[in-house]
Scaffold this active site. Structure first.
Site, PDB file in Angstrom:
ATOM      1  N   CYS A  65       0.831  -1.079  -0.069  1.00  0.00           N
ATOM      2  CA  CYS A  65      -0.108  -0.150  -0.024  1.00  0.00           C
ATOM      3  C   CYS A  65       1.002   1.237   0.052  1.00  0.00           C
ATOM      4  O   CYS A  65       1.950   1.243  -0.490  1.00  0.00           O
ATOM      5  CB  CYS A  65      -1.168   0.038   1.251  1.00  0.00           C
ATOM      6  SG  CYS A  65       0.020   0.053   2.820  1.00  0.00           S
ATOM      7  N   LYS A  66       0.588   2.183   0.668  1.00  0.00           N
ATOM      8  CA  LYS A  66       1.020   3.489   0.661  1.00  0.00           C
ATOM      9  C   LYS A  66       2.393   3.373   1.666  1.00  0.00           C
ATOM     10  O   LYS A  66       3.667   3.865   1.160  1.00  0.00           O
ATOM     11  CB  LYS A  66       0.379   4.679   0.676  1.00  0.00           C
ATOM     12  CG  LYS A  66       1.378   5.937   0.445  1.00  0.00           C
ATOM     13  CD  LYS A  66       0.106   7.303   0.511  1.00  0.00           C
ATOM     14  CE  LYS A  66       1.049   8.527   0.162  1.00  0.00           C
ATOM     15  NZ  LYS A  66       0.258   9.501   0.190  1.00  0.00           N
TER      16      LYS A  66
END
Length: 104
Positions: A65-66
């Site tokens: 993810c981020k």
């Protein structure tokens, strides 16, 4: 299992049974992705679960993810659903130094 950026990249490169899973939002996806990744936004709730149910549980999933939080959560959910091998990218895209491409 949480893997450092280097370990995640090295293990992925050597894994013929690998699937890369991006659990960010569509907007984040548009900012660039790790080549070959599939999008399954964890914020989609039940839609996220439905998409997981369509995947082959015998594959090895490299999840990001981020920043690493949502992907760790996704790995936990996937493990509960019977996925044998999930690998979380520690630090996520914020620390990724590998290739990034525009989504297809």
């Amino acid at each position: 299992m949480n893997l450092s950026q280097e370990d995640w990249a090295n293990q992925l490169a050597a894994d013929a049974n690998a699937v890369i899973l991006d659990v960010r939002t569509e907007d984040e996806w548009q900012e660039g992705v790790i080549p070959g990744a599939l999008l399954n936004d964890i914020y989609k709730g039940q839609g996220f679960i439905y998409r997981l149910e369509e995947l082959d549980k015998s594959k090895n999933y490299y999840v990001y993810c981020k920043a690493g939080g949502r992907s760790a959560q996704a790995c936990s959910i996937m493990n509960q659903m019977g996925f044998a091998n999930t690998y979380n990218l520690e630090g996520g895209m914020m620390h990724w130094e590998g290739a990034v491409v525009a989504p297809e």
